[in-house]
Design a protein around this motif. Structure first.
Motif, PDB file in Angstrom:
ATOM      1  N   LEU A 194       2.824   7.698  -6.087  1.00 45.65           N
ATOM      2  CA  LEU A 194       3.125   6.922  -4.883  1.00 45.65           C
ATOM      3  C   LEU A 194       1.883   6.267  -4.287  1.00 45.65           C
ATOM      4  O   LEU A 194       1.908   5.113  -3.902  1.00 45.65           O
ATOM      5  CB  LEU A 194       3.798   7.821  -3.844  1.00 45.65           C
ATOM      6  N   ALA A 195       0.770   7.002  -4.235  1.00 46.86           N
ATOM      7  CA  ALA A 195      -0.452   6.462  -3.633  1.00 46.86           C
ATOM      8  C   ALA A 195      -1.004   5.296  -4.440  1.00 46.86           C
ATOM      9  O   ALA A 195      -1.754   4.486  -3.917  1.00 46.86           O
ATOM     10  CB  ALA A 195      -1.511   7.558  -3.507  1.00 46.86           C
ATOM     11  N   HIS A 196      -0.639   5.179  -5.717  1.00 45.21           N
ATOM     12  CA  HIS A 196      -1.147   4.104  -6.556  1.00 45.21           C
ATOM     13  C   HIS A 196      -0.224   2.901  -6.580  1.00 45.21           C
ATOM     14  O   HIS A 196      -0.543   1.903  -7.205  1.00 45.21           O
ATOM     15  CB  HIS A 196      -1.359   4.598  -7.986  1.00 45.21           C
TER      16      HIS A 196
ATOM     17  N   ALA B  73       6.311   2.048   0.407  1.00 46.30           N
ATOM     18  CA  ALA B  73       6.406   1.953   1.870  1.00 46.30           C
ATOM     19  C   ALA B  73       5.230   2.698   2.502  1.00 46.30           C
ATOM     20  O   ALA B  73       4.677   3.626   1.904  1.00 46.30           O
ATOM     21  CB  ALA B  73       7.723   2.557   2.339  1.00 46.30           C
ATOM     22  N   PRO B  74       4.838   2.323   3.719  1.00 45.00           N
ATOM     23  CA  PRO B  74       3.745   3.038   4.385  1.00 45.00           C
ATOM     24  C   PRO B  74       4.114   4.498   4.655  1.00 45.00           C
ATOM     25  O   PRO B  74       5.287   4.842   4.767  1.00 45.00           O
ATOM     26  CB  PRO B  74       3.550   2.285   5.708  1.00 45.00           C
TER      27      PRO B  74
END
Length: 123
Positions: free
Chosen positions: A3-5, A10-11
């Motif tokens: 997800l972080a990549h 979404a924020p």
């Protein structure tokens, strides 16, 4: 893809300013860098000088794909200095060097665009 990549993710949920201040992000200068071939992902062992209040700390960073150790000496980087130390294989990582993924997921180090004093805190 993590997800972080994912630049389309979404924020993260909103946090308040005090939660942001709890993460101590400082700038430091890399004073030593060496290969870490025992790591699962291509990594380097970094020694970073965060100034007199914090001192010199070590970090295992998954940056060996894009960076040669000798080219990192003298470079400033941002790092989280108030996480507890984390054992990475046989190496104790004391700080989290910060970066962003490129289009292939390789870590690009995060640094100020002008030289600032070691130990300066992000705000």
């Amino acid at each position: 893809m993590h997800l972080a990549h994912d630049p389309t993710a979404a924020p993260a949920p909103q946090i308040n300013f005090d939660q942001f201040l709890a993460v101590d992000i400082r700038v430091g200068t890399i004073v030593a860098a060496e290969p870490y071939p025992e790591a699962r992902k291509p990594s380097l062992k970094l020694t970073i000088d965060f100034g007199p209040a914090i001192g010199t700390k070590r970090s295992s960073a998954q940056i060996a794909t894009l960076y040669e150790p000798a080219a990192l000496i003298g470079r400033q980087v941002a790092g989280v200095v108030n996480f507890p130390p984390r054992q990475i294989g046989k190496f104790m990582s004391e700080v989290l060097a910060l970066g962003f993924p490129d289009e292939h997921g390789n870590v690009v180090l995060f640094a100020p665009d002008r030289r600032v004093p070691n130990g300066a805190r992000l705000f």
